[in-house]
Motif scaffolding. Sequence first.
Motif, PDB file in Angstrom:
ATOM      1  N   PHE A   1       0.827  -1.210   0.000  1.00  0.00           N
ATOM      2  CA  PHE A   1       0.000   0.000   0.000  1.00  0.00           C
ATOM      3  C   PHE A   1       0.858   1.255   0.000  1.00  0.00           C
ATOM      4  O   PHE A   1       0.503   2.251  -0.633  1.00  0.00           O
ATOM      5  N   MET A   2       1.983   1.214   0.714  1.00  0.00           N
ATOM      6  CA  MET A   2       2.893   2.357   0.706  1.00  0.00           C
ATOM      7  C   MET A   2       3.400   2.612  -0.713  1.00  0.00           C
ATOM      8  O   MET A   2       3.388   3.748  -1.203  1.00  0.00           O
ATOM      9  N   ALA A   3       3.848   1.527  -1.390  1.00  0.00           N
ATOM     10  CA  ALA A   3       4.353   1.663  -2.756  1.00  0.00           C
ATOM     11  C   ALA A   3       3.242   2.116  -3.702  1.00  0.00           C
ATOM     12  O   ALA A   3       3.464   2.979  -4.563  1.00  0.00           O
ATOM     13  N   TYR A   4       2.051   1.555  -3.536  1.00  0.00           N
ATOM     14  CA  TYR A   4       0.914   1.893  -4.397  1.00  0.00           C
ATOM     15  C   TYR A   4       0.544   3.371  -4.270  1.00  0.00           C
ATOM     16  O   TYR A   4       0.378   4.077  -5.274  1.00  0.00           O
TER      17      TYR A   4
ATOM     18  N   GLU B   1      -3.544   2.514 -15.939  1.00  0.00           N
ATOM     19  CA  GLU B   1      -2.627   3.102 -14.952  1.00  0.00           C
ATOM     20  C   GLU B   1      -2.766   2.425 -13.590  1.00  0.00           C
ATOM     21  O   GLU B   1      -1.769   2.142 -12.917  1.00  0.00           O
ATOM     22  N   TYR B   2      -4.013   2.139 -13.189  1.00  0.00           N
ATOM     23  CA  TYR B   2      -4.228   1.433 -11.926  1.00  0.00           C
ATOM     24  C   TYR B   2      -3.599   0.039 -11.973  1.00  0.00           C
ATOM     25  O   TYR B   2      -3.008  -0.423 -10.991  1.00  0.00           O
ATOM     26  N   ILE B   3      -3.736  -0.653 -13.102  1.00  0.00           N
ATOM     27  CA  ILE B   3      -3.152  -1.990 -13.252  1.00  0.00           C
ATOM     28  C   ILE B   3      -1.640  -1.931 -13.102  1.00  0.00           C
ATOM     29  O   ILE B   3      -1.026  -2.761 -12.412  1.00  0.00           O
ATOM     30  N   MET B   4      -1.015  -0.941 -13.738  1.00  0.00           N
ATOM     31  CA  MET B   4       0.446  -0.794 -13.653  1.00  0.00           C
ATOM     32  C   MET B   4       0.892  -0.538 -12.213  1.00  0.00           C
ATOM     33  O   MET B   4       1.840  -1.166 -11.719  1.00  0.00           O
ATOM     34  N   MET B   5       0.207   0.385 -11.522  1.00  0.00           N
ATOM     35  CA  MET B   5       0.566   0.706 -10.140  1.00  0.00           C
ATOM     36  C   MET B   5       0.390  -0.507  -9.233  1.00  0.00           C
ATOM     37  O   MET B   5       1.244  -0.805  -8.383  1.00  0.00           O
ATOM     38  N   ALA B   6      -0.719  -1.218  -9.406  1.00  0.00           N
ATOM     39  CA  ALA B   6      -1.001  -2.381  -8.566  1.00  0.00           C
ATOM     40  C   ALA B   6       0.003  -3.498  -8.813  1.00  0.00           C
ATOM     41  O   ALA B   6       0.485  -4.134  -7.866  1.00  0.00           O
ATOM     42  N   ALA B   7       0.345  -3.755 -10.073  1.00  0.00           N
ATOM     43  CA  ALA B   7       1.276  -4.835 -10.416  1.00  0.00           C
ATOM     44  C   ALA B   7       2.669  -4.567  -9.851  1.00  0.00           C
ATOM     45  O   ALA B   7       3.278  -5.444  -9.232  1.00  0.00           O
ATOM     46  N   VAL B   8       3.176  -3.353 -10.054  1.00  0.00           N
ATOM     47  CA  VAL B   8       4.518  -3.014  -9.571  1.00  0.00           C
ATOM     48  C   VAL B   8       4.584  -3.086  -8.047  1.00  0.00           C
ATOM     49  O   VAL B   8       5.528  -3.657  -7.468  1.00  0.00           O
TER      50      VAL B   8
ATOM     51  N   LYS C   1       2.671  -4.813  -6.037  1.00  0.00           N
ATOM     52  CA  LYS C   1       2.494  -6.190  -5.572  1.00  0.00           C
ATOM     53  C   LYS C   1       3.775  -7.006  -5.730  1.00  0.00           C
ATOM     54  O   LYS C   1       4.178  -7.732  -4.807  1.00  0.00           O
ATOM     55  N   ILE C   2       4.410  -6.918  -6.874  1.00  0.00           N
ATOM     56  CA  ILE C   2       5.658  -7.656  -7.112  1.00  0.00           C
ATOM     57  C   ILE C   2       6.735  -7.216  -6.123  1.00  0.00           C
ATOM     58  O   ILE C   2       7.485  -8.033  -5.584  1.00  0.00           O
ATOM     59  N   PHE C   3       6.790  -5.916  -5.854  1.00  0.00           N
ATOM     60  CA  PHE C   3       7.743  -5.383  -4.875  1.00  0.00           C
ATOM     61  C   PHE C   3       7.479  -5.971  -3.488  1.00  0.00           C
ATOM     62  O   PHE C   3       8.409  -6.433  -2.798  1.00  0.00           O
ATOM     63  N   ALA C   4       6.210  -5.990  -3.069  1.00  0.00           N
ATOM     64  CA  ALA C   4       5.862  -6.488  -1.732  1.00  0.00           C
ATOM     65  C   ALA C   4       6.106  -7.985  -1.602  1.00  0.00           C
ATOM     66  O   ALA C   4       6.621  -8.450  -0.572  1.00  0.00           O
ATOM     67  N   VAL C   5       5.753  -8.751  -2.633  1.00  0.00           N
ATOM     68  CA  VAL C   5       5.963 -10.209  -2.595  1.00  0.00           C
ATOM     69  C   VAL C   5       7.444 -10.532  -2.488  1.00  0.00           C
ATOM     70  O   VAL C   5       7.865 -11.375  -1.677  1.00  0.00           O
ATOM     71  N   SER C   6       8.247  -9.874  -3.310  1.00  0.00           N
ATOM     72  CA  SER C   6       9.696 -10.131  -3.310  1.00  0.00           C
ATOM     73  C   SER C   6      10.325  -9.822  -1.958  1.00  0.00           C
ATOM     74  O   SER C   6      11.240 -10.507  -1.508  1.00  0.00           O
ATOM     75  N   ALA C   7       9.815  -8.796  -1.289  1.00  0.00           N
ATOM     76  CA  ALA C   7      10.403  -8.362  -0.017  1.00  0.00           C
ATOM     77  C   ALA C   7       9.978  -9.214   1.169  1.00  0.00           C
ATOM     78  O   ALA C   7      10.730  -9.343   2.148  1.00  0.00           O
TER      79      ALA C   7
ATOM     80  N   ILE D   1       2.785 -15.173 -10.067  1.00  0.00           N
ATOM     81  CA  ILE D   1       1.890 -15.340 -11.220  1.00  0.00           C
ATOM     82  C   ILE D   1       0.434 -15.387 -10.765  1.00  0.00           C
ATOM     83  O   ILE D   1      -0.459 -14.878 -11.448  1.00  0.00           O
ATOM     84  N   ARG D   2       0.190 -15.981  -9.583  1.00  0.00           N
ATOM     85  CA  ARG D   2      -1.180 -16.097  -9.074  1.00  0.00           C
ATOM     86  C   ARG D   2      -1.695 -14.792  -8.491  1.00  0.00           C
ATOM     87  O   ARG D   2      -2.807 -14.353  -8.799  1.00  0.00           O
ATOM     88  N   VAL D   3      -0.886 -14.156  -7.622  1.00  0.00           N
ATOM     89  CA  VAL D   3      -1.413 -13.027  -6.855  1.00  0.00           C
ATOM     90  C   VAL D   3      -1.398 -11.702  -7.611  1.00  0.00           C
ATOM     91  O   VAL D   3      -2.224 -10.829  -7.327  1.00  0.00           O
ATOM     92  N   THR D   4      -0.486 -11.538  -8.572  1.00  0.00           N
ATOM     93  CA  THR D   4      -0.398 -10.240  -9.256  1.00  0.00           C
ATOM     94  C   THR D   4      -1.648  -9.922 -10.072  1.00  0.00           C
ATOM     95  O   THR D   4      -2.216  -8.830  -9.916  1.00  0.00           O
TER      96      THR D   4
END
Length: 247
Positions: free
Chosen positions: A132-135, A158-165, A167-173, A219-222
């Motif tokens: 949420f912070m990144a979003y 634009e919302y899809i791009m923000m949400a995807a980036v 989410k991937i950042f949060a999952v990786s961390a 792949i599932r959550v994004t």
Amino acid sequence: MTTVWKHEGLRGLYQGVTPNMLGAGASWGLYFFFYNAIKAYKKEGKLETLSATEHLVSAAEAGAMTLCITNPIWVTKTRLVLQYNAGIDPSKRQYRGMFDALIKIYKTEGIRGLYKGFVPGLFGTSHGALQFMAYEDLKLRYNNYRNRVSDTKLNTVEYIMMAAVSKIFAVSATYPYQVVRARLQDQHNTYSGVFDVIGRTWRKEGIHGFYKGIVPNVIRVTPACCITFVVYENVSGFLLGFRKGNN
């Protein structure tokens, strides 16, 4: 996927779908509710937007409150998914479904059983907090870049791009906590606690053990996250506009 298909068929690929749907729906609904309520409280009387740190703390608080309510659902989902020793014979399954699992876990393990994995789950609130912070920060920076008001509504792409980036950042961390929580909830293994899981995973599998399944998870959550955020932003925008129109 091939192994599950061979041993359990199509049904095996959908193990735990009911608690996953209920858990995801309840979690997202409660999360957005608590998050926006906390944000509104913190923003009361302020003209400027909240900082990244304030978004981070608000999301962490919302995540902890949500987990207190939904943890039993995630335990049943994990237990249903991990009935791999039953094969395709339904009579050998330990649990017949979500409510059967809830009842049996409560009878055999009590409240403690329904809250297995709660401690790493609390650490896992960092996942939602970072997301949420990144979003929020991405939306703010993007609107500033486009010379628009900070709370300007974006379009669907634009919302899809923000949400995807985000989410991937949060999952990786934060992915290792999900591995620890799932292993604590697994009925086939007995661990004395969080540190026991961490120690045994490190000794037997090394650092790779904490990132098992991260690719299928991303792949599932994004896509699910992108759909959730797009629907939320558009529906909330519609409802706000509808309410203003009636005033």
